[in-house]
Design a protein around this motif. Structure first.
Motif, mmCIF file in Angstrom:
data_model
loop_
_atom_site.group_PDB
_atom_site.id
_atom_site.type_symbol
_atom_site.label_atom_id
_atom_site.label_comp_id
_atom_site.label_asym_id
_atom_site.label_seq_id
_atom_site.Cartn_x
_atom_site.Cartn_y
_atom_site.Cartn_z
ATOM 1 N N ASN A 1 0.823 -1.207 0.000
ATOM 2 C CA ASN A 1 0.000 0.000 0.000
ATOM 3 C C ASN A 1 0.856 1.256 0.000
ATOM 4 N N GLU A 2 1.944 1.255 0.770
ATOM 5 C CA GLU A 2 2.825 2.420 0.831
ATOM 6 C C GLU A 2 3.487 2.673 -0.523
ATOM 7 N N ASN A 3 3.959 1.626 -1.165
ATOM 8 C CA ASN A 3 4.659 1.811 -2.440
ATOM 9 C C ASN A 3 3.715 2.219 -3.564
ATOM 10 N N ARG B 1 4.702 5.927 -4.366
ATOM 11 C CA ARG B 1 5.676 5.874 -5.450
ATOM 12 C C ARG B 1 5.047 5.612 -6.823
ATOM 13 N N LEU B 2 4.275 4.538 -6.946
ATOM 14 C CA LEU B 2 3.753 4.182 -8.266
ATOM 15 C C LEU B 2 2.700 5.177 -8.774
ATOM 16 N N ILE B 3 1.734 5.504 -7.930
ATOM 17 C CA ILE B 3 0.716 6.471 -8.360
ATOM 18 C C ILE B 3 1.339 7.831 -8.659
ATOM 19 N N PRO B 4 2.226 8.373 -7.787
ATOM 20 C CA PRO B 4 2.881 9.639 -8.137
ATOM 21 C C PRO B 4 3.705 9.558 -9.407
ATOM 22 N N MET B 5 4.356 8.404 -9.685
ATOM 23 C CA MET B 5 5.123 8.273 -10.923
ATOM 24 C C MET B 5 4.226 8.503 -12.136
ATOM 25 N N ILE B 6 3.032 7.928 -12.102
ATOM 26 C CA ILE B 6 2.108 8.085 -13.219
ATOM 27 C C ILE B 6 1.542 9.496 -13.270
ATOM 28 N N THR C 1 -6.092 2.752 -6.799
ATOM 29 C CA THR C 1 -6.162 2.465 -5.370
ATOM 30 C C THR C 1 -4.770 2.090 -4.869
ATOM 31 N N GLN C 2 -4.688 1.710 -3.611
ATOM 32 C CA GLN C 2 -3.393 1.389 -3.017
ATOM 33 C C GLN C 2 -2.923 -0.024 -3.326
ATOM 34 N N ASP C 3 -3.669 -0.761 -4.121
ATOM 35 C CA ASP C 3 -3.169 -2.074 -4.544
ATOM 36 C C ASP C 3 -3.597 -2.428 -5.967
ATOM 37 N N ARG C 4 -4.066 -1.418 -6.722
ATOM 38 C CA ARG C 4 -4.439 -1.687 -8.115
ATOM 39 C C ARG C 4 -4.553 -0.379 -8.883
ATOM 40 N N ILE C 5 -3.967 -0.362 -10.087
ATOM 41 C CA ILE C 5 -4.064 0.805 -10.968
ATOM 42 C C ILE C 5 -4.534 0.316 -12.328
ATOM 43 N N ASN C 6 -5.750 0.705 -12.708
ATOM 44 C CA ASN C 6 -6.285 0.360 -14.024
ATOM 45 C C ASN C 6 -5.975 1.492 -15.003
ATOM 46 N N THR D 1 -3.175 -3.173 -16.562
ATOM 47 C CA THR D 1 -3.429 -3.033 -15.127
ATOM 48 C C THR D 1 -2.161 -3.330 -14.342
ATOM 49 N N LEU D 2 -1.930 -2.536 -13.295
ATOM 50 C CA LEU D 2 -0.853 -2.806 -12.337
ATOM 51 C C LEU D 2 -1.499 -3.345 -11.072
ATOM 52 N N TYR D 3 -1.177 -4.590 -10.722
ATOM 53 C CA TYR D 3 -1.719 -5.222 -9.532
ATOM 54 C C TYR D 3 -0.698 -5.147 -8.401
#
Length: 241
Positions: free
Chosen positions: A105-107, A111-116, A134-139, A144-146
């Motif tokens: 959830n932290e990463n 990190r991942l959401i801000p990168m995008i 969300t904190q464990d999935r990006i559509n 999709t990033l799981y």
């Protein structure tokens, strides 16, 4: 009639094959750092030892990359550069696995959401749907990033993926104390559908000789690279110990 006249300008732009560039080149064009000592566009000159690591991840004949590294050396950020370049140039679903749910959830959140969000190129792939991040999935529009955690079999199952990132595999969550297969074996099974184009990146600081990362490096790796630096006094290349 020319065949190109059968498609509109927008359709031709969508169908045009994107020029492939190395992840290290892509990062200097499109990766923007925010929570960093040096915010702004990524610069390979700051951490030159990461260039080769990023670029080898995208080689078409490489299926696994094992990185045994010191703490806080930028490897996780370099791996995110690779994933960012795949979002843009070679789409495929991603499974990001950390030792536990808190780290996942932290990463994702830090990190991942801000990168995008901070990259105009990556931001263009957002769906615009609030619940798609969300904190464990990006559509995204095309993939999709799981997010998963090694201690949960459920989060490692039933997802055919092209790219896998297993971070800090020497941490307790990646142990194989259960009767089932180890987390790394379960992740490997998710890559079977894309066996000939998949990439699995395994990252960790070493702990003990029986730890996952040291076994991957010494027993499973077919090719091993060490990073040498040039001594400013004698000009010879030195292996950093």
């Amino acid at each position: 009639m020319c065949s190109s006249d059968l498609f509109s300008r927008a359709e031709r732009k969508r169908l045009r094959k994107k020029k492939q560039i190395r992840p290290s080149v892509w990062a200097e064009k499109h990766r923007v750092l925010v929570k960093s000592r040096l915010p702004g566009l990524w610069k390979n000159s700051v951490t030159p030892y990461l260039v080769g690591i990023m670029d080898v991840m995208a080689l078409p004949y490489v299926r696994e990359v094992c990185i045994c590294k010191a703490p806080q050396t930028g490897v996780s950020e370099a791996t995110m550069n690779f994933i960012g370049s795949r979002i843009d140039l070679a789409a495929g679903d991603v499974l990001y696995t950390f030792p536990d749910q808190k780290l996942t959830n932290e990463n994702f959140g830090d990190r991942l959401i801000p990168m995008i969000m901070n990259s105009a190129r990556l931001r263009s792939y957002l769906t615009g749907v609030k619940n798609d991040m969300t904190q464990d999935r990006i559509n995204l529009q095309h993939m999709t990033l799981y997010g998963s955690w090694a201690s949960s079999v459920a989060t490692l199952s039933n997802k055919p993926i092209r790219y896998a990132v297993s971070d800090e595999i020497d941490k307790p969550g990646f142990g194989s104390s259960r009767a089932e297969a180890s987390p790394l074996d379960l992740i490997a099974k998710r890559l079977i559908t894309f066996f000939d184009v998949s990439t699995h990146i395994k990252i960790s600081s070493p702990s003990v000789e029986s730890g996952n990362i040291w076994i991957e490096l010494t027993e499973n790796a077919e090719v091993v690279f060490d990073f040498h630096v040039r001594c400013p006094h004698c000009d010879n290349m030195q292996l950093m110990q």
